[in-house]
Scaffold this active site. Sequence first.
Site, PDB file in Angstrom:
ATOM      1  N   HIS A  19       0.866  -1.181   0.000  1.00 45.77           N
ATOM      2  CA  HIS A  19       0.000   0.000   0.000  1.00 45.77           C
ATOM      3  C   HIS A  19       0.902   1.229   0.000  1.00 45.77           C
ATOM      4  O   HIS A  19       1.687   1.423   0.928  1.00 45.77           O
ATOM      5  CB  HIS A  19      -0.903   0.021   1.233  1.00 45.77           C
ATOM      6  CG  HIS A  19      -1.842  -1.133   1.313  1.00 45.77           C
ATOM      7  ND1 HIS A  19      -3.134  -1.089   0.832  1.00 45.77           N
ATOM      8  CD2 HIS A  19      -1.666  -2.384   1.816  1.00 45.77           C
ATOM      9  CE1 HIS A  19      -3.721  -2.258   1.033  1.00 45.77           C
ATOM     10  NE2 HIS A  19      -2.848  -3.060   1.622  1.00 45.77           N
ATOM     11  N   ARG A  21      -0.493   4.404  -0.648  1.00 47.79           N
ATOM     12  CA  ARG A  21      -1.338   5.554  -0.310  1.00 47.79           C
ATOM     13  C   ARG A  21      -1.247   6.645  -1.379  1.00 47.79           C
ATOM     14  O   ARG A  21      -1.031   6.373  -2.543  1.00 47.79           O
ATOM     15  CB  ARG A  21      -0.981   6.084   1.085  1.00 47.79           C
ATOM     16  CG  ARG A  21      -0.950   5.046   2.197  1.00 47.79           C
ATOM     17  CD  ARG A  21      -2.234   4.278   2.362  1.00 47.79           C
ATOM     18  NE  ARG A  21      -2.241   3.510   3.616  1.00 47.79           N
ATOM     19  CZ  ARG A  21      -2.958   2.418   3.800  1.00 47.79           C
ATOM     20  NH1 ARG A  21      -3.721   1.945   2.821  1.00 47.79           N
ATOM     21  NH2 ARG A  21      -2.929   1.798   4.965  1.00 47.79           N
ATOM     22  N   ASN A  45      -6.811   0.437  -3.058  1.00 44.75           N
ATOM     23  CA  ASN A  45      -7.839   0.911  -2.125  1.00 44.75           C
ATOM     24  C   ASN A  45      -7.528   2.302  -1.577  1.00 44.75           C
ATOM     25  O   ASN A  45      -7.363   2.510  -0.375  1.00 44.75           O
ATOM     26  CB  ASN A  45      -8.038  -0.093  -0.976  1.00 44.75           C
ATOM     27  CG  ASN A  45      -6.781  -0.319  -0.155  1.00 44.75           C
ATOM     28  OD1 ASN A  45      -5.666  -0.271  -0.677  1.00 44.75           O
ATOM     29  ND2 ASN A  45      -6.951  -0.578   1.134  1.00 44.75           N
ATOM     30  N   LYS A 103      -8.141  -6.779  -7.767  1.00 46.68           N
ATOM     31  CA  LYS A 103      -8.200  -7.058  -6.337  1.00 46.68           C
ATOM     32  C   LYS A 103      -9.635  -7.192  -5.863  1.00 46.68           C
ATOM     33  O   LYS A 103     -10.466  -6.316  -6.105  1.00 46.68           O
ATOM     34  CB  LYS A 103      -7.502  -5.935  -5.556  1.00 46.68           C
ATOM     35  CG  LYS A 103      -7.512  -6.094  -4.039  1.00 46.68           C
ATOM     36  CD  LYS A 103      -6.722  -7.321  -3.593  1.00 46.68           C
ATOM     37  CE  LYS A 103      -6.773  -7.489  -2.074  1.00 46.68           C
ATOM     38  NZ  LYS A 103      -5.705  -6.753  -1.380  1.00 46.68           N
ATOM     39  N   HIS A 140      -8.391 -10.633  -0.782  1.00 47.06           N
ATOM     40  CA  HIS A 140      -8.362 -10.467   0.671  1.00 47.06           C
ATOM     41  C   HIS A 140      -9.343 -11.496   1.224  1.00 47.06           C
ATOM     42  O   HIS A 140     -10.557 -11.308   1.152  1.00 47.06           O
ATOM     43  CB  HIS A 140      -8.775  -9.048   1.072  1.00 47.06           C
ATOM     44  CG  HIS A 140      -8.728  -8.812   2.550  1.00 47.06           C
ATOM     45  ND1 HIS A 140      -7.841  -7.934   3.141  1.00 47.06           N
ATOM     46  CD2 HIS A 140      -9.441  -9.353   3.580  1.00 47.06           C
ATOM     47  CE1 HIS A 140      -8.021  -7.940   4.449  1.00 47.06           C
ATOM     48  NE2 HIS A 140      -8.994  -8.793   4.736  1.00 47.06           N
ATOM     49  N   HIS A 178      -1.782 -12.360   1.901  1.00 46.98           N
ATOM     50  CA  HIS A 178      -1.475 -12.270   3.339  1.00 46.98           C
ATOM     51  C   HIS A 178      -2.166 -13.369   4.149  1.00 46.98           C
ATOM     52  O   HIS A 178      -2.931 -13.084   5.068  1.00 46.98           O
ATOM     53  CB  HIS A 178      -1.780 -10.881   3.895  1.00 46.98           C
ATOM     54  CG  HIS A 178      -3.092 -10.267   3.500  1.00 46.98           C
ATOM     55  ND1 HIS A 178      -4.296 -10.934   3.566  1.00 46.98           N
ATOM     56  CD2 HIS A 178      -3.388  -9.031   3.034  1.00 46.98           C
ATOM     57  CE1 HIS A 178      -5.262 -10.136   3.175  1.00 46.98           C
ATOM     58  NE2 HIS A 178      -4.736  -8.975   2.839  1.00 46.98           N
ATOM     59  N   LEU A 223      -4.902  -6.317   9.387  1.00 44.98           N
ATOM     60  CA  LEU A 223      -5.939  -7.238   8.932  1.00 44.98           C
ATOM     61  C   LEU A 223      -5.443  -7.974   7.701  1.00 44.98           C
ATOM     62  O   LEU A 223      -4.913  -7.338   6.782  1.00 44.98           O
ATOM     63  CB  LEU A 223      -7.239  -6.480   8.616  1.00 44.98           C
ATOM     64  CG  LEU A 223      -7.968  -5.903   9.819  1.00 44.98           C
ATOM     65  CD1 LEU A 223      -9.135  -5.019   9.368  1.00 44.98           C
ATOM     66  CD2 LEU A 223      -8.485  -7.009  10.733  1.00 44.98           C
ATOM     67  N   ASP A 251       2.492  -6.415   2.491  1.00 44.73           N
ATOM     68  CA  ASP A 251       1.274  -5.722   2.922  1.00 44.73           C
ATOM     69  C   ASP A 251       1.633  -4.494   3.756  1.00 44.73           C
ATOM     70  O   ASP A 251       0.933  -4.142   4.702  1.00 44.73           O
ATOM     71  CB  ASP A 251       0.336  -6.655   3.702  1.00 44.73           C
ATOM     72  CG  ASP A 251      -1.059  -6.073   3.898  1.00 44.73           C
ATOM     73  OD1 ASP A 251      -1.415  -5.121   3.176  1.00 44.73           O
ATOM     74  OD2 ASP A 251      -1.795  -6.564   4.781  1.00 44.73           O
ATOM     75  N   HIS A 255      -0.056   4.139   8.213  1.00 42.31           N
ATOM     76  CA  HIS A 255      -1.025   5.095   8.755  1.00 42.31           C
ATOM     77  C   HIS A 255      -0.252   6.052   9.651  1.00 42.31           C
ATOM     78  O   HIS A 255       0.716   5.653  10.303  1.00 42.31           O
ATOM     79  CB  HIS A 255      -2.105   4.401   9.595  1.00 42.31           C
ATOM     80  CG  HIS A 255      -3.034   3.524   8.824  1.00 42.31           C
ATOM     81  ND1 HIS A 255      -4.053   4.013   8.035  1.00 42.31           N
ATOM     82  CD2 HIS A 255      -3.112   2.174   8.729  1.00 42.31           C
ATOM     83  CE1 HIS A 255      -4.716   3.011   7.486  1.00 42.31           C
ATOM     84  NE2 HIS A 255      -4.165   1.886   7.888  1.00 42.31           N
TER      85      HIS A 255
END
EC number: 3.5.2.3
Length: 348
Positions: A19, A21, A45, A103, A140, A178, A223, A251, A255
């Site tokens: 990710h 971002r 995402n 995805k 996922h 994952h 997660l 993964d 944040h």
Amino acid sequence: MTAPSQVLKIRRPDDWHVHLRDGDMLKTVVPYTSEIYGRAIVMPNLASPITTVDAAIAYRQRILDAVPAGHDFTPLMTCYLTDSLDADELERGFHEGVFTAAKLYPANATTNSSHGVTSVDAIMPVLERMEKLGMPLLVHGEVTHADVDIFDREARFIDTVMEPLRQRLTALKVVFEHITTKDAAQYVRDGSDNLAATITPQHLMFNRNDMLVGGIRPHLYCLPILKRNIHQQALRDLVASGFTRAFLGTDSAPHSRHRKETRCGCAGCFNAPSALGSYAAVFEEMNALAHFEAFCSLNGPQFYGLPVNTGWVELVRDEQQIPENIALADDSLVPFLAGETVRWSVKK
């Protein structure tokens, strides 16, 4: 691979799940991935998910703009599947080399997944098109029903979603991303050649006791959630066996500190700075360094039908401390293993 006691030299690896971002966060985190990995499968995402070719092209350019000079890095873009996605748009993106994969997020399974798929039946025409194209589906693998315990979501997904899907579309290439349970490890091991899995460093290194005993450690919260140690051991056994359909997928999911250390914290570990060394430590602990290069650099390209990277990376046994914080605009990032000393690090 050459593996003297103090140096590990491997083909340049790829990260098959990351990710990155957007905005200031993207500019901060991209160099940690582009410095080490030749390619990365970039998750779609964002707050406004990547569902069109044009959006993917624009996002890819923002990523490339954040890659420092001298880094040889290719972002591999993915399409976010929704109930209303146009199969023709997906096919166009695949043929034009924009989308490497698509995805599947079950709706509300993780960060920015509210636009996700409500049922596999809703996207069956898209999945049938992907099967015909040979386009990989990245999954996922968790159910999100309120009555299913969070620690059981992955195992339930296998029984109720993954296996029926794969029975119906037997030629569809699927990456079970994952994985976190012995159920998933066994399922992938027993599966056909068009089923593979990625595994994160945190799920190989830790179990739920590490996150919960003696105080809650929010920077281990991700997660799918960490499971009990029998599941951690099953993942370690899978990679230590040299199984060729499991490969590196960090993964890495950054944040800001204030979104992690709060009364309702976000899920995700920002492990890009230390992931490769973390994997090396696990393989060393398992006496499985003979399989380390394949896991990091060979198995993924083989599954995706892509060439192996031509460059090399060296890891050195040189104890280094992971920084407590990484500056981020008006906040900060707390990296995976912050403040801890790691045994292996990438030679600069």
